[in-house]
Design a protein around this motif. Structure first.
Motif, PDB file in Angstrom:
ATOM      1  N   GLN A  56       0.836  -1.196   0.000  1.00  0.00           N
ATOM      2  CA  GLN A  56       0.000   0.000   0.000  1.00  0.00           C
ATOM      3  C   GLN A  56       0.874   1.252   0.000  1.00  0.00           C
ATOM      4  O   GLN A  56       0.593   2.231  -0.702  1.00  0.00           O
ATOM      5  CB  GLN A  56      -0.930  -0.016   1.216  1.00  0.00           C
ATOM      6  N   SER A  63       2.556   7.350  -6.054  1.00  0.00           N
ATOM      7  CA  SER A  63       1.591   8.375  -6.450  1.00  0.00           C
ATOM      8  C   SER A  63       2.051   9.759  -6.015  1.00  0.00           C
ATOM      9  O   SER A  63       1.908  10.738  -6.760  1.00  0.00           O
ATOM     10  CB  SER A  63       0.211   8.064  -5.854  1.00  0.00           C
ATOM     11  N   TYR A  86      -5.035  -2.445  -3.713  1.00  0.00           N
ATOM     12  CA  TYR A  86      -6.103  -2.059  -4.644  1.00  0.00           C
ATOM     13  C   TYR A  86      -6.746  -0.712  -4.308  1.00  0.00           C
ATOM     14  O   TYR A  86      -6.915   0.153  -5.174  1.00  0.00           O
ATOM     15  CB  TYR A  86      -7.180  -3.141  -4.703  1.00  0.00           C
ATOM     16  N   GLU A  87      -7.104  -0.530  -3.068  1.00  0.00           N
ATOM     17  CA  GLU A  87      -7.823   0.702  -2.692  1.00  0.00           C
ATOM     18  C   GLU A  87      -6.966   1.941  -2.923  1.00  0.00           C
ATOM     19  O   GLU A  87      -7.471   2.999  -3.330  1.00  0.00           O
ATOM     20  CB  GLU A  87      -8.260   0.617  -1.225  1.00  0.00           C
ATOM     21  N   VAL A  88      -5.656   1.805  -2.703  1.00  0.00           N
ATOM     22  CA  VAL A  88      -4.763   2.947  -2.906  1.00  0.00           C
ATOM     23  C   VAL A  88      -4.599   3.218  -4.407  1.00  0.00           C
ATOM     24  O   VAL A  88      -4.572   4.368  -4.835  1.00  0.00           O
ATOM     25  CB  VAL A  88      -3.391   2.695  -2.253  1.00  0.00           C
ATOM     26  N   ARG A  90      -6.852   2.615  -6.618  1.00  0.00           N
ATOM     27  CA  ARG A  90      -8.123   3.202  -7.036  1.00  0.00           C
ATOM     28  C   ARG A  90      -8.243   4.672  -6.644  1.00  0.00           C
ATOM     29  O   ARG A  90      -8.533   5.529  -7.482  1.00  0.00           O
ATOM     30  CB  ARG A  90      -9.276   2.406  -6.411  1.00  0.00           C
ATOM     31  N   ASN A  91      -8.023   4.944  -5.355  1.00  0.00           N
ATOM     32  CA  ASN A  91      -8.336   6.271  -4.825  1.00  0.00           C
ATOM     33  C   ASN A  91      -7.222   7.292  -4.984  1.00  0.00           C
ATOM     34  O   ASN A  91      -7.495   8.501  -5.002  1.00  0.00           O
ATOM     35  CB  ASN A  91      -8.721   6.168  -3.344  1.00  0.00           C
ATOM     36  N   MET A  92      -5.982   6.843  -5.101  1.00  0.00           N
ATOM     37  CA  MET A  92      -4.883   7.794  -5.255  1.00  0.00           C
ATOM     38  C   MET A  92      -4.389   7.861  -6.703  1.00  0.00           C
ATOM     39  O   MET A  92      -4.326   8.935  -7.290  1.00  0.00           O
ATOM     40  CB  MET A  92      -3.718   7.442  -4.320  1.00  0.00           C
ATOM     41  N   THR A  93      -4.056   6.704  -7.264  1.00  0.00           N
ATOM     42  CA  THR A  93      -3.437   6.699  -8.593  1.00  0.00           C
ATOM     43  C   THR A  93      -4.447   6.971  -9.697  1.00  0.00           C
ATOM     44  O   THR A  93      -4.253   7.869 -10.525  1.00  0.00           O
ATOM     45  CB  THR A  93      -2.749   5.349  -8.856  1.00  0.00           C
ATOM     46  N   CYS A  94      -5.531   6.196  -9.720  1.00  0.00           N
ATOM     47  CA  CYS A  94      -6.463   6.295 -10.838  1.00  0.00           C
ATOM     48  C   CYS A  94      -7.385   7.506 -10.755  1.00  0.00           C
ATOM     49  O   CYS A  94      -7.650   8.155 -11.772  1.00  0.00           O
ATOM     50  CB  CYS A  94      -7.283   5.016 -10.954  1.00  0.00           C
ATOM     51  N   MET A  95      -7.883   7.827  -9.589  1.00  0.00           N
ATOM     52  CA  MET A  95      -8.770   8.987  -9.478  1.00  0.00           C
ATOM     53  C   MET A  95      -8.060  10.274  -9.876  1.00  0.00           C
ATOM     54  O   MET A  95      -8.657  11.165 -10.489  1.00  0.00           O
ATOM     55  CB  MET A  95      -9.329   9.105  -8.054  1.00  0.00           C
ATOM     56  N   LEU A 130     -10.840  -0.405 -13.524  1.00  0.00           N
ATOM     57  CA  LEU A 130     -10.528   0.922 -13.000  1.00  0.00           C
ATOM     58  C   LEU A 130     -10.505   1.989 -14.095  1.00  0.00           C
ATOM     59  O   LEU A 130      -9.769   1.859 -15.075  1.00  0.00           O
ATOM     60  CB  LEU A 130      -9.174   0.904 -12.285  1.00  0.00           C
TER      61      LEU A 130
END
Length: 314
Positions: A56, A63, A86-88, A90-95, A130
């Motif tokens: 994570q 990021s 995964y959550e990181v 999703r919420n940091m890199t991809c968003m 994603l």
């Protein structure tokens, strides 16, 4: 066919990129000797970060560095980089659509003796869903080099999936990888075999056997899972009897699912999916595991023969 390591190709290409571009930074999670990012570390230690066994944090740090304008290549084993983080992602890199290239090794059953805990057979499914993420699965060392080089030019997150073992060489340096474009290695009018990663060499082997039976099989390398080549898939559906997909991944959510989604919305066609069938892996040599789970040229051949026995679509 001779064999080469995709991991070695990845590591050596990172060094080439590092020499050409001072903005390249590499981050690893205590696995650099296995992922081969240690090749970059030996040359550019000032642009290499090891976060330890903390996937994570691997994505969070990557990021953060990318938010400063750097081009970051983050590497670990596929099961840990995509699953634990995964959550990181999703919420940091991809968003934020950050310039982080997730370069995962030891994907699929090919991790072998490390067993089910290390065999990532779900990563394509969770990465391709994603937004902003591009997903690539090189088939050999040459394609790996080209994909890694192209990833450095792409603005935004990328997922590159590599196996552990040396794989058969399929392409020469005359080959040119293009994002979102499949590579048709064999043309054919009877049926289509769409494969990715190390399964491509098995697809070629099966096609050779089918040719001996008078069956003309088209062989397609779908190394871009997202954005996927819709036109080539539609052409396969329209101009051959059916499609067989082959992947070292679950049949749920990966290449087979992506192909099925396309044909169901365009030109409905029979699709046989060869892959891991909703079970976990186990420990063993790669060849033994591929045999156990049906990832073989024999199984591709058998499915093709069954498909040829179907009544052609009207």
């Amino acid at each position: 066919m001779s064999k080469e390591s995709m991991r070695e190709a990845f590591g050596n290409t990172l060094v080439e990129l590092g020499e050409e571009d001072q903005e390249i930074v590499v981050v690893d999670a205590d696995l650099s000797t296995s992922t081969k990012t240690d090749i970059f570390k030996k040359v550019f230690s000032e642009r290499f970060v090891d976060v330890g066994i903390a996937e994570q944090n691997l994505i969070g740090v990557s990021s953060g560095i990318a938010s400063t304008g750097k081009k970051v290549f983050a590497s670990s084993f596929a099961v840990f980089e995509t699953g634990r983080a995964y959550e990181v992602i999703r919420n940091m890199t991809c968003m934020a659509n950050l310039n982080v290239k997730l370069c995962a090794t030891h994907a699929g059953l090919m991790t072998g003796p490390d067993g089910a805990t290390h065999q990532s057979i779900e990563d394509l499914a969770i990465m391709r869903v994603l937004p902003n993420m591009k997903v690539f699965v090189p088939a050999d060392a040459q394609e790996t080099k080209q994909i890694v080089r192209l990833a450095a030019k792409i603005d935004g997150p990328v997922y590159i999936r590599m196996g552990r073992d040396d794989v058969k060489n399929i392409y020469t340096d005359e080959y040119k990888f293009e994002v979102g474009r499949a590579s048709v290695l064999r043309d054919g009018e009877d049926l289509s075999i769409i494969a990715c990663g190390p399964m491509l060499s098995l697809a070629i082997e099966a096609a050779d056997r089918l040719k001996d039976e008078g069956i003309d099989a088209r062989v397609v390398n779908m190394s871009t899972i997202k954005p996927i080549d819709i036109d080539t898939i539609v052409d396969c559906a329209q101009n051959t009897r059916g499609i067989i997909t082959v992947e070292d991944h679950s049949v749920i959510g990966g290449l087979g699912s992506a192909v099925s989604e396309i044909v169901s919305e365009t030109i409905p066609t029979k699709v046989y999916k060869i892959g891991v069938r909703d079970v976990f892996g186990m420990s063993g040599k790669t060849e033994e595991l591929y045999e156990q789970y049906g990832l073989t040229a024999d199984n591709i051949y058998d499915n093709a023969m069954q498909m040829m026995e179907m009544e052609p679509a009207e």
